[in-house]
Each structure stands twice: as structure tokens, then as C-alpha cells.
Design an enzyme around this catalytic site. Structure first.
Site: not given
Length: 440
Positions: A276, A332, A334, A197, A310, A175, A239
């Protein structure tokens, strides 16, 4: 070997807590800070220093093992638990949790982690342990079981769920933070399997018509060809924090939206692309419906872009709901939001045998201790990819996660260098209803 003592020490995390709602509402950057008033309960300012709570378990032989309570950067957003304050939960760990764990057999990881889960029954008054507490305590319990049994933490998880461990490092996802170009170039030079990311968390970054994101993808593809190692074939993962839902109104299977995703795929080609959090619908049911609508629209049009869940995919039940609805190509997991780290293992294994891949993620706002624990879970469950964490500098998190997997594989006889990753079978039972869910 029994657990003798439980201690908790306030510590730091690898990044910051950010008020996502305030940022989406237009808070302006002032250097590294944000100018404006917080919009999410619990925040005193839009950006606050990250915290952790270090949990120490002292075993009967005097060995001390640790786990770190940590919460996501965007705490309090998308249905997640509120902002985590270490000082508030230190007495909870040293009293309520300690009373339950002292004297227990350290080898019984899954049972001990479940006991901690049972300390927070879902009651109408909301009185329950914060997900960060469950996360940190379960890491310490995993490391205690590994110490007591002479196994790696990955071996403990694999034995607990009868899962087949990955034979080589799980692909690491780097990321970039806001340094989306410099850090992406670092990733390309190092041959990171999944990148970058991008942190596209505002309309300003994505572009009023999505043009900023598309231009970035084209730049990334060009730099991949220029900087990547020979035979390098990464996967692009971006993302967008729901921002495309602000650029394009629903329905998301209409031609305008599908054509935009087609333009992203063309800009990325020949490298595969996954996006994402394309939108944030405001609750889980609507998020699933809109994600499934977009995924079906892309499939019908033959647009090869994978959609990653997400927002509103936080708990084990959330993961199960997204997978069962076919609402994402990738979910994802998390890790801090699932609470106990065993829940993350169960969530990865729930995806096995479906057409949804498991990305063992987390947050930049974790610690080296939690990152190493997650690397072991990724190996034990053979996840599709695992996040490089903590921090937003990229290099440090990539080193921590990669080295932990290679050390573990060296002990277990696996391949310690990156190779073509293939999903392995889950040779065991699915989580039962008492474990958090059943298969559809």
C-alpha cells in the site's frame, strides 16, 4: 418515523492524530511521543490525543441512535481535510445539521445522507462541513433507518443500492501498529485473513535500500508457517506510506524497482502480497501516473505483487480517478475521508466489474460505533476486505468488526463463520452523476 432531536457530545477516538509530514521529515521518537516541531497546519504538537464527536438522533418513539464523527490518524496529509477538533464542530451539528434533519423521515437513509452532503457546497472560500462531520452524521442516519425499518444497517445499505450482500464475513485486515512482530504473531494465531499492515512509515523502518521491509516479509512468511492454523492461507498487506518512493526514485517501471518488488514476492511466497502507498508523488495526477507506471512495470515483468492506492485517494472522485486509470490493483476506501458513509458504499460498488478490488479501510483513530457501521457497509457491498479498527492493539478492533459481521449475518441468514470469500455481483444501478459519478 421522524427524527425529533439532534445532539452532539465531544468524545474520544481509538488512537491519536499524528503529523505525518513531521514524521517523514525525521521527527524522533521519545517513548510514545515524538520530539520536534509540527509541520502540518492545525497541529500544536506532532502527536495529539484523538477526538471524536458523538452524534445522537432521538426518534419519535424515544429511541436514540448514534454515529461518531472521526478523522484519520494522519489528518491534513495527502490532500485530506485538516485536523478535526470536536469542540469546533459541535455547534455545527447541533445547529446547522440539526435544523436540516429535524422532522425528516428516518427511514430515508440515502436521501437524508445526501441532504447532509448538500450542506457543504464546494465554494471558493472553503466553507464546508468537515469530512468527519459528514461521516458521523451519516452513521447515525444509517442506524436510524435500521431502527425505523427493523432491518440491519447492512440491509438498509443493500436496499438503498440494490446490492447483493456478502454471504459470509468479509476478510478482515489486521493492523499491527509499531508492534509489527508481536501483533503479527497474534494475527497468525487467530487466523486473520489479511495482515499485518506493519506501519513502515520511515526510511529507518524500511531500510536505506529496502532491506528492512524485505527481511520483515521473510520473517512473516516463516512465522505464518509456524503459527498459522491448519489450511491457513492469508494475504500479506504492507503499508509503506510512500517511503519506497524515497528509497527508489522514479521512473518506477525500471529494472531496479521491479527487481526489488520481485524480491518481496519471493520472500512472501507462497502467500500473496500487496503493498500500500508505495510512493507519495505530492498530488493526485502524479500519484496516478506513477502508480500506473509501477503497476504496468510489475505486470510486464510478471511480478505478482498487488499495488494498493492510499495517498491522494481520499474522496469518491479520487477513487473513481484511480480505478478509471487502472492505477491500482486495490483501492483503499478511507471511510472518514469520503465523508458520508454512503459515499464509501458507492465507492466499493464503483469497483465492481473492474480489475480493481475495493478495500473498505479507514483509520485506527475511529471508534467502535464507526467500525460497526463500516462492517455493515462491507457486508452490504461485498468488499474485498475490511479493516479491523479502531486502535493499534489489533485484538479489540478485530473482535469488534468480526463480531458485528457475524451478528448481522446471523440475523440475515448468512454464513457466520469465515469461509472462502468470493466477490458477488452488484445487482443494481451504478451511482448516477448526482450521486457522485458515472462509470467510464
Amino acid at each position: 418515523m421522524r427524527i425529533d432531536t439532534v445532539r452532539a457530545v465531544p468524545g474520544l477516538s481509538g488512537f491519536f492524530f499524528d503529523d505525518q509530514r513531521a514524521i517523514k521529515q525525521g521527527a524522533t521518537r521519545e517513548g510514545f511521543d515524538y520530539d520536534g516541531q509540527p509541520a502540518t497546519a492545525g497541529f500544536d504538537r506532532i502527536r495529539e490525543a484523538g477526538e471524536s464527536l458523538i452524534v445522537e438522533l432521538e426518534l419519535a418513539d424515544g429511541t436514540v441512535v448514534t454515529g461518531d464523527c472521526a478523522a484519520v490518524q494522519y489528518s491534513g496529509a495527502g490532500g485530506r481535510d485538516p485536523l478535526f477538533r470536536a469542540s469546533e464542530y459541535r455547534p455545527v451539528v447541533e445547529e446547522k445539521v440539526a435544523d436540516e434533519l429535524r422532522g425528516r423521515d428516518a427511514t430515508m437513509f440515502r436521501q437524508n445522507a445526501t441532504v447532509v452532503e448538500d450542506l457543504d457546497p464546494a465554494r471558493s472560500d472553503g466553507d464546508r462541513l468537515h469530512t468527519a462531520v459528514r461521516y458521523g452524521v451519516s452513521q447515525a442516519l444509517l442506524n436510524a433507518a435500521a431502527r425505523a425499518t427493523g432491518q440491519t444497517p447492512a440491509g438498509v445499505v443493500s436496499a438503498a443500492y440494490r446490492s447483493e450482500m456478502a454471504g459470509s464475513p468479509v476478510p478482515v485486515f489486521g493492523q499491527s501498529g509499531d508492534e509489527r512482530r508481536i501483533n503479527a504473531e497474534k494475527m497468525l494465531i487467530k487466523g486473520v485473513p489479511v495482515l499485518p499492515h506493519g506501519l513502515f512509515n520511515s526510511v529507518e523502518k524500511v531500510g536505506a535500500d529496502g532491506e528492512g521491509l524485505r527481511e520483515y516479509v521473510a520473517w512473516l512468511r516463516e512465522r505464518t508457517d509456524e503459527l498459522g492454523p491448519a489450511t491457513y492461507s492469508p494475504r500479506f498487506h504492507l503499508d509503506v506510506y510512500g517511503i519506497l518512493g524515497e528509497v527508489f526514485e522514479p521512473p518506477y517501471d525500471r529494472d531496479e524497482v521491479v527487481d526489488y518488488f520481485r524480491s518481496l514476492a519471493e520472500a512472501a511466497g507462497p502467500y500473496p502480497l500487496q503493498v500500500e502507498g508505495p510512493m507519495d508523488a505530492g498530488d493526485r495526477a502524479d500519484q496516478i501516473r506513477r502508480m500506473a507506471q509501477l503497476r504496468d512495470g510489475l505486470a510486464d515483468a510478471g511480478v505478482d505483487v498487488d499495488i494498493v492506492a492510499d495517498e491522494w485517494c481520499n474522496t469518491f472522485d479520487d477513487v473513481r480517478a484511480f480505478v478509471d486509470a487502472g492505477a491500482a490493483d486495490v483501492v483503499q476506501i478511507k471511510t472518514p475521508d469520503l465523508g458520508g458513509i454512503h459515499r464509501s458504499a458507492e465507492a466499493v460498488l464503483y469497483c465492481d466489474g473492474t480489475d480493481t478490488r475495493a478495500y473498505l479501510g479507514g483509520t485506527c483513530n475511529e471508534t467502535a460505533t464507526s467500525a460497526r457501521a463500516c462492517a455493515n457497509v462491507a457486508l452490504a457491498t461485498d468488499a474485498a476486505q475490511v479493516l479491523a479498527k479502531p486502535g493499534m492493539g489489533f485484538d479489540e478492533g478485530f473482535m469488534i468488526v468480526t463480531n458485528e459481521m457475524r451478528r448481522t449475518l446471523a440475523r440475515t441468514g448468512g454464513e457466520t463463520t469465515d469461509s472462502e470469500h468470493a466477490d458477488g455481483p452488484y445487482d443494481g444501478t451504478r451511482p448516477t452523476a448526482s450521486d457522485g459519478g458515472t462509470r467510464r
